[in-house]
Write a protein that holds these residues in place. Structure first.
Motif, short mmCIF file in Angstrom:
data_model
loop_
_atom_site.label_atom_id
_atom_site.label_comp_id
_atom_site.label_asym_id
_atom_site.label_seq_id
_atom_site.Cartn_x
_atom_site.Cartn_y
_atom_site.Cartn_z
N MET A 154 9.35 -2.27 16.55
CA MET A 154 10.06 -2.73 15.37
C MET A 154 9.80 -4.22 15.13
N LEU A 155 9.77 -4.99 16.20
CA LEU A 155 9.45 -6.42 16.05
C LEU A 155 8.03 -6.61 15.53
N PHE A 156 7.11 -5.77 16.00
CA PHE A 156 5.74 -5.80 15.51
C PHE A 156 5.70 -5.52 14.00
N ALA A 190 5.42 -7.41 8.31
CA ALA A 190 6.10 -7.54 7.02
C ALA A 190 6.24 -9.01 6.63
N GLN A 191 6.59 -9.86 7.60
CA GLN A 191 6.74 -11.29 7.30
C GLN A 191 5.43 -11.89 6.81
N ASP A 214 9.46 -0.89 5.24
CA ASP A 214 9.52 -2.25 4.72
C ASP A 214 8.20 -2.99 4.96
N ALA A 215 7.60 -2.79 6.12
CA ALA A 215 6.32 -3.45 6.44
C ALA A 215 5.22 -2.98 5.49
N PHE A 216 5.14 -1.68 5.25
CA PHE A 216 4.13 -1.18 4.33
C PHE A 216 4.31 -1.79 2.92
N ILE A 217 5.54 -1.85 2.48
CA ILE A 217 5.80 -2.38 1.14
C ILE A 217 5.48 -3.87 1.07
N SER A 259 0.94 3.26 -1.30
CA SER A 259 0.62 4.67 -1.06
C SER A 259 1.07 5.10 0.34
N SER A 260 0.86 4.25 1.34
CA SER A 260 1.35 4.57 2.70
C SER A 260 2.87 4.58 2.72
N ALA A 261 3.48 3.66 2.00
CA ALA A 261 4.94 3.61 1.94
C ALA A 261 5.49 4.89 1.32
N LYS A 262 4.90 5.31 0.22
CA LYS A 262 5.36 6.53 -0.47
C LYS A 262 5.14 7.75 0.42
N SER A 263 4.01 7.81 1.09
CA SER A 263 3.73 8.93 1.99
C SER A 263 4.75 8.98 3.13
#
Length: 168
Positions: A24-26, A31-32, A65-68, A74-78
């Motif tokens: 999760m930290l990764f 995301a940051q 959140d990281a994908f977005i 597309s990965s986020a939606k998947s």
């Protein structure tokens, strides 16, 4: 936490078989950064995350959140579509993603899905909804959607500010 996401990713590269917290930290560090390099690292590690992590709503929320934030919609939606038990937070992150990707209609669809499924909504959900309505700009439709917002939330500063922005 100290704006040193790049250092965190360097340390993560040295860790083998990290637990859920480390994973999760990764994802949070990726995301940051929100860069193509961070997205590449995220995708390279996607398969190595333990399958048991994918049943944890907190992990899924951070990964989504990281994908977005890395602009991989597309990965986020998947990922979103594959989540069986979606939380309000997961919906909110996807709604923010659709707003960021200039797809306000999809944000509204998710909101309507939440209402249809009897899900709990909160201030952040309504902020996402209003931002989507502002992008669409149809007054009568916006007014009908605003009627879903509970009266106690209509008087919060955050809602008032985005409503003013929407009506302008």
């Amino acid at each position: 936490m100290n704006d040193q996401a790049e250092k965190a990713l360097e340390i993560f590269k040295e860790i083998r078989n990290g637990d859920m917290v480390i994973s999760m930290l990764f994802c949070n560090a990726c995301a940051q950064l929100g860069t193509n390099e961070a997205l590449h690292l995220l995708k390279n590690n996607f398969e190595s995350f333990s399958k048991s992590f994918y049943s944890n709503a907190c992990f899924l929320t951070v990964l989504l959140d990281a994908f977005i934030k890395c602009d991989d919609f597309s990965s986020a939606k998947s990922l979103f579509d594959s989540i069986k038990e979606k939380t309000t937070e997961i919906y909110t992150i996807m709604m923010n993603g659709f707003n960021k990707d200039n797809q306000p209609e999809k944000t509204i669809e998710l909101f309507e899905q939440m209402i249809k499924n009897g899900m709990k909504t909160d201030l952040v959900v309504y902020l996402c909804l209003i931002k989507a309505l502002a992008k669409i700009g149809i007054e009568s439709f916006s007014q009908s959607m605003i009627e879903h917002i509970p009266k106690h939330l209509l008087h919060t500063d955050q809602i008032q500010i985005v409503l003013v922005n929407m009506w302008v």
